[in-house]
Design a protein around this motif. Structure first.
Motif, PDB file in Angstrom:
ATOM      1  N   VAL A  71       0.837  -1.198   0.000  1.00 24.96           N
ATOM      2  CA  VAL A  71       0.000   0.000   0.000  1.00 24.96           C
ATOM      3  C   VAL A  71       0.870   1.245   0.000  1.00 24.96           C
ATOM      4  N   ARG A  72       1.860   1.262   0.908  1.00 22.42           N
ATOM      5  CA  ARG A  72       2.760   2.420   0.967  1.00 22.42           C
ATOM      6  C   ARG A  72       3.489   2.613  -0.369  1.00 22.42           C
ATOM      7  N   GLU A  73       4.007   1.512  -0.905  1.00 14.95           N
ATOM      8  CA  GLU A  73       4.752   1.608  -2.163  1.00 14.95           C
ATOM      9  C   GLU A  73       3.852   2.075  -3.308  1.00 14.95           C
ATOM     10  N   TYR A  74       2.636   1.539  -3.352  1.00 17.09           N
ATOM     11  CA  TYR A  74       1.708   1.922  -4.414  1.00 17.09           C
ATOM     12  C   TYR A  74       1.368   3.405  -4.333  1.00 17.09           C
ATOM     13  N   ALA A  75       1.021   3.868  -3.119  1.00 12.08           N
ATOM     14  CA  ALA A  75       0.648   5.268  -2.943  1.00 12.08           C
ATOM     15  C   ALA A  75       1.807   6.195  -3.304  1.00 12.08           C
ATOM     16  N   LYS A  76       3.010   5.845  -2.857  1.00 13.47           N
ATOM     17  CA  LYS A  76       4.176   6.676  -3.165  1.00 13.47           C
ATOM     18  C   LYS A  76       4.452   6.709  -4.665  1.00 13.47           C
ATOM     19  N   GLY A  77       4.366   5.540  -5.303  1.00 12.48           N
ATOM     20  CA  GLY A  77       4.620   5.503  -6.742  1.00 12.48           C
ATOM     21  C   GLY A  77       3.605   6.325  -7.516  1.00 12.48           C
ATOM     22  N   LEU A  78       2.315   6.230  -7.128  1.00 13.12           N
ATOM     23  CA  LEU A  78       1.269   6.983  -7.815  1.00 13.12           C
ATOM     24  C   LEU A  78       1.441   8.475  -7.590  1.00 13.12           C
ATOM     25  N   THR A  79       1.769   8.845  -6.343  1.00 16.89           N
ATOM     26  CA  THR A  79       1.980  10.265  -6.029  1.00 16.89           C
ATOM     27  C   THR A  79       3.166  10.830  -6.808  1.00 16.89           C
ATOM     28  N   ASP A  80       4.259  10.084  -6.840  1.00  9.87           N
ATOM     29  CA  ASP A  80       5.447  10.549  -7.581  1.00  9.87           C
ATOM     30  C   ASP A  80       5.139  10.725  -9.061  1.00  9.87           C
ATOM     31  N   ALA A  81       4.363   9.774  -9.622  1.00 10.59           N
ATOM     32  CA  ALA A  81       4.035   9.849 -11.048  1.00 10.59           C
ATOM     33  C   ALA A  81       3.170  11.067 -11.353  1.00 10.59           C
ATOM     34  N   GLU A 141      -6.153   6.602 -14.982  1.00 14.66           N
ATOM     35  CA  GLU A 141      -5.703   5.471 -14.158  1.00 14.66           C
ATOM     36  C   GLU A 141      -6.248   5.590 -12.735  1.00 14.66           C
ATOM     37  N   ILE A 142      -6.217   6.788 -12.173  1.00 16.15           N
ATOM     38  CA  ILE A 142      -6.683   6.973 -10.797  1.00 16.15           C
ATOM     39  C   ILE A 142      -8.210   6.907 -10.727  1.00 16.15           C
ATOM     40  N   TYR A 143      -8.885   7.549 -11.705  1.00 16.58           N
ATOM     41  CA  TYR A 143     -10.346   7.591 -11.675  1.00 16.58           C
ATOM     42  C   TYR A 143     -10.950   6.196 -11.800  1.00 16.58           C
ATOM     43  N   THR A 144     -10.335   5.332 -12.603  1.00 12.07           N
ATOM     44  CA  THR A 144     -10.884   3.990 -12.834  1.00 12.07           C
ATOM     45  C   THR A 144     -10.418   2.968 -11.797  1.00 12.07           C
ATOM     46  N   LEU A 196      -6.247  15.121  -7.052  1.00  9.94           N
ATOM     47  CA  LEU A 196      -5.602  13.835  -7.336  1.00  9.94           C
ATOM     48  C   LEU A 196      -4.905  13.284  -6.089  1.00  9.94           C
ATOM     49  N   ASP A 197      -4.256  14.166  -5.339  1.00 11.75           N
ATOM     50  CA  ASP A 197      -3.612  13.723  -4.091  1.00 11.75           C
ATOM     51  C   ASP A 197      -4.642  13.144  -3.122  1.00 11.75           C
ATOM     52  N   SER A 198      -5.788  13.815  -3.012  1.00 14.18           N
ATOM     53  CA  SER A 198      -6.834  13.315  -2.120  1.00 14.18           C
ATOM     54  C   SER A 198      -7.349  11.961  -2.593  1.00 14.18           C
ATOM     55  N   ALA A 199      -7.497  11.801  -3.900  1.00 12.37           N
ATOM     56  CA  ALA A 199      -7.973  10.532  -4.450  1.00 12.37           C
ATOM     57  C   ALA A 199      -6.976   9.413  -4.169  1.00 12.37           C
ATOM     58  N   ILE A 200      -5.683   9.717  -4.308  1.00  6.85           N
ATOM     59  CA  ILE A 200      -4.647   8.713  -4.028  1.00  6.85           C
ATOM     60  C   ILE A 200      -4.700   8.302  -2.562  1.00  6.85           C
ATOM     61  N   ASN A 201      -4.878   9.273  -1.678  1.00  6.76           N
ATOM     62  CA  ASN A 201      -4.972   8.960  -0.249  1.00  6.76           C
ATOM     63  C   ASN A 201      -6.173   8.067   0.036  1.00  6.76           C
ATOM     64  N   ALA A 202      -7.309   8.344  -0.626  1.00  8.75           N
ATOM     65  CA  ALA A 202      -8.511   7.530  -0.429  1.00  8.75           C
ATOM     66  C   ALA A 202      -8.287   6.102  -0.919  1.00  8.75           C
ATOM     67  N   ALA A 215      -5.368   4.540  -1.162  1.00  4.98           N
ATOM     68  CA  ALA A 215      -4.432   3.879  -0.258  1.00  4.98           C
ATOM     69  C   ALA A 215      -5.120   3.455   1.040  1.00  4.98           C
ATOM     70  N   SER A 216      -6.004   4.317   1.556  1.00  6.81           N
ATOM     71  CA  SER A 216      -6.716   3.970   2.789  1.00  6.81           C
ATOM     72  C   SER A 216      -7.596   2.745   2.586  1.00  6.81           C
ATOM     73  N   ALA A 217      -8.312   2.687   1.435  1.00  3.20           N
ATOM     74  CA  ALA A 217      -9.176   1.542   1.158  1.00  3.20           C
ATOM     75  C   ALA A 217      -8.365   0.258   1.029  1.00  3.20           C
ATOM     76  N   LYS A 218      -7.212   0.358   0.353  1.00  5.36           N
ATOM     77  CA  LYS A 218      -6.365  -0.819   0.195  1.00  5.36           C
ATOM     78  C   LYS A 218      -5.816  -1.275   1.557  1.00  5.36           C
ATOM     79  N   ALA A 219      -5.464  -0.321   2.419  1.00  6.11           N
ATOM     80  CA  ALA A 219      -4.932  -0.668   3.735  1.00  6.11           C
ATOM     81  C   ALA A 219      -5.993  -1.359   4.589  1.00  6.11           C
ATOM     82  N   GLU A 220      -7.231  -0.849   4.541  1.00  3.80           N
ATOM     83  CA  GLU A 220      -8.315  -1.481   5.288  1.00  3.80           C
ATOM     84  C   GLU A 220      -8.543  -2.911   4.813  1.00  3.80           C
ATOM     85  N   GLU A 221      -8.444  -3.106   3.520  1.00  4.98           N
ATOM     86  CA  GLU A 221      -8.613  -4.453   2.977  1.00  4.98           C
ATOM     87  C   GLU A 221      -7.486  -5.368   3.459  1.00  4.98           C
TER      88      GLU A 221
END
Length: 679
Positions: free
Chosen positions: A369-379, A435-438, A503-509, A511-517
């Protein structure tokens, strides 16, 4: 009759009474007039002027202008049709004739110095080789006879031909024995098919004596069919290269991409979409591809990943996902190996999960989750930086070009080039938005916010480009047009900033959903894994029975049951996982930064005065006041790199907020804040 089309006549315009009933006498060069037709041989062809030099078959005959010419003339060739259209466009044909051809010549107004070619005749022996029938006569009411007798056959000096028979069936040949054949004579395709029908099977591919007519050029032709309109924006092509590669392509109506399918002679077949080029053979960085390779493998590929189906199993980015002959060759051995991996994949140490279950079991784990969120944010940040850079470059150039109020052709071309670069940067930004919206983890609330921000961003971009185009259309720039362009730049920057934050807020959302899962998966894993293993054993029982005898199978099952965790052990492990829930929740809580301004985010006409404030959240908890001033790292990005460095140094350790003035914004600038979380 108009003078343009009148003919000069050698007849006297006056007839006296005493001359009535008498033969009229020609006055034009008496003795040089002739009324006859002559056969002649072509001795020279003037292809440019469509004329030939000929010599009559009867030398020194009475048609000759000069006895010393021995029947030689220069005459015009006939054409099939020709003229001019009502709007003055020339149309028509030229006439093909070669040295040695037999022609019929006549003389305009009977004058020897005005010969013309009336027709071209083939030699009897030549014509007999070109005839397409052996019949001399027949009943033309018979349709089968019509097909044979009523053929129009044209054989060209290139030894390629075209033939249309009496039923409309056609043969057209090209270099290298390529051909097109349409026929209604083989409805079952027993004879005419794509498996074995070749050039020498064509009905008209031979002379009447049986000799094969072979094209002069041995090379296969290149074939290109283009379907497009003069004013339309589509372009569809069918292309056969000289090496046999076949390609059907459609250029995107946006003008920035192409989709095509391609079949090569080595058996490779592919369907490709490219979004950054209209050239099928140019390398692309934004593409999707489906391919059947030469060796029969099936490939699905994007710039980032490649999935390949091979006889030995699946490859993902070159690494095997599965094998047709895995483990030690027995199903029981595979299950034992799987159990060992499962039992060792979870270790509880110091009330924390030291190592999580492998990703093939969990859809997501905490570290990923951390790696995914960081990679998406950096991109996303990279795309935003690229758009900002392109925007700054365009703005800087336009400011300079607009100063004298005149836009030269060279400046227009440079502006167009900057706009094209900005288009490409925006396309990359659009792809990241999609990519983020879908993403399946994004909730509806964030989707709505993202949609609104993106629509406003697209509208402001379109408005910016339209404003620039309108301002530069007449190559002069008024003060009103310059102000409109400056305003469009400011609006676009503001919309980009909002989209970036959304977009940053969407990425955080996400990541949070993935972490809960991941947390839920960790809590339910133990019971689920035992059920899964039992289910696997049941499903594979039939296959196991084929590989080992019943005694061996029973012993293996007993061994497996002995190694599985007891219910008590399972409950104990579940309790320890529950106790670790709070620490896991803290571990997956993501940090996010919200930047606000006391006087808005857009400043115009040098009116810059506001306080910029950063608020830091961990999950949903505001932790700003727990951080030292050194944790807030402010950065300015503008066209003044040296000034940016000085500003960054001056604002080190200012903490969560600072005041911005006109001195902080040389022309245009972007401010960002990074957080250094203490250990």
């Amino acid at each position: 009759m108009d003078d343009k089309y009148s003919f000069n006549t050698p007849l006297s315009p006056i007839r006296f009474q005493s001359q009535l009933g008498k033969e009229l006498k020609r006055l034009y060069k008496e003795g040089n007039n002739v009324v006859r037709l002559s056969l002649a041989r072509v001795t020279k062809v003037n292809y440019k002027y469509n004329t030939v030099e000929v010599i009559t078959t009867l030398h020194k005959n009475s048609t000759t202008k000069n006895p010393n010419d021995n029947g030689r003339y220069s005459a015009r060739l006939p054409i099939t049709f020709g003229g001019r259209t009502p709007n003055g466009k020339v149309y028509g044909t030229n006439t093909l004739v070669t040295v040695g051809s037999l022609v019929l010549i006549g003389f305009l107004e009977g004058r020897k110095d005005n010969p013309i070619v009336l027709n071209i005749y083939g030699e009897p022996d030549n014509q007999s080789l070109l005839t397409r029938t052996s019949l001399t006569s027949a009943d033309e009411s018979d349709e089968a006879i019509q097909r044979e007798l009523w053929q129009l056959f044209s054989l060209y000096p290139s030894m390629t031909y075209r033939n249309i028979d009496g039923r409309g069936n056609q043969e057209i040949t090209f270099s290298g024995k390529s051909f097109v054949y349409t026929t209604d004579t083989d409805q079952d395709n027993a004879y005419v098919n794509d498996s074995g029908f070749d050039y020498d099977h064509l009905p008209s591919s031979r002379y009447a004596n049986g000799e094969l007519i072979e094209p002069v050029s041995p090379n296969a032709p290149t074939v290109l069919y283009v379907h497009q309109a003069i004013y339309g924006d589509h372009r569809v092509t069918f292309f056969i290269k000289s090496d046999g590669t076949v390609r059907l392509a459609s250029r995107h109506t946006t003008g920035q991409g192409i989709t095509f399918q391609e079949l090569k002679t080595d058996g490779t077949f592919s369907i490709v979409q490219k979004k950054d080029t209209t050239d099928p053979e140019e390398d692309s960085k934004v593409f999707s591809k489906i391919e059947i390779s030469q060796n029969g493998n099936i490939v699905l590929q994007t710039p980032a990943h490649k999935l390949e189906i091979t006889p030995s199993g699946l490859l993902y980015d070159g690494k095997p996902l599965s094998s047709a002959n895995g483990g030690d060759g027995t199903v029981i051995g595979d299950i034992q190996k799987q159990l060992e991996q499962v039992q060792s994949s979870i270790t509880i140490m110091d009330d924390k999960i030291e190592s999580k279950v492998s990703k093939t079991t969990y859809n997501a784990d905490l570290e990923s989750v951390r790696e995914y969120a960081k990679g998406l944010t950096d991109a996303v940040q990279a795309d935003v930086d690229a758009v900002n850079q392109g925007l700054n470059d365009l703005n800087t150039y336009i400011d300079g070009a607009f100063k004298d109020g005149v836009i030269t052709d060279a400046e227009s071309k440079t502006i167009a080039a900057y706009v094209h670069t900005l288009d490409n940067d925006k396309a990359s930004m659009d792809a990241k938005y999609t990519e983020i919206y879908t993403n399946s983890y994004l909730d509806d609330t964030n989707k709505t916010a993202l949609t609104n921000a993106k629509e406003d961003y697209d509208n402001k971009y379109e408005s910016l480009i339209n404003t620039i185009n309108i301002a530069t259309a007449d190559n002069t720039i008024s003060s009103e047009e310059k102000e409109a362009v400056d305003s469009a730049f400011s609006d676009y920057r503001a919309s980009l900033s909002v989209l970036d934050a959304t977009l940053d807020s969407a990425i955080n959302a996400i990541a949070s959903a993935k972490a809960e899962e991941a947390l839920e998966n960790a809590k339910t894993y133990v019971d689920g894994e035992i059920t899964q293993v039992n289910s696997t054993i049941t499903q594979l029982a039939e296959e196991i029975d084929l590989k080992v005898d019943s005694t061996t199978f029973t012993n293996q099952i007993q061994n497996l049951e002995a190694t599985m965790a007891t219910k008590e052990e399972t409950q104990a492990l579940d309790n320890r996982l529950t106790a670790a829930e709070q620490e896991i929740n803290n571990a997956v809580a993501l940090y996010r930064i919200v930047i606000t301004s006391t006087n808005g985010l857009v400043f115009e006409n040098g009116n810059v005065s506001s306080t910029i404030i950063a608020t830091v959240y961990q999950g949903n908890t505001d932790i700003t006041n727990t951080l030292p001033a050194s944790s807030f790292i402010w950065t300015r990005i503008s066209n003044d790199a040296e000034g940016d460095a000085a500003w960054n140094q001056a604002h080190a350790n200012v903490g969560r907020s600072f005041t911005i003035t006109a001195a902080d914004v040389p022309l245009n600038a972007t401010f960002k804040c990074d957080i250094d979380i203490p250990d």
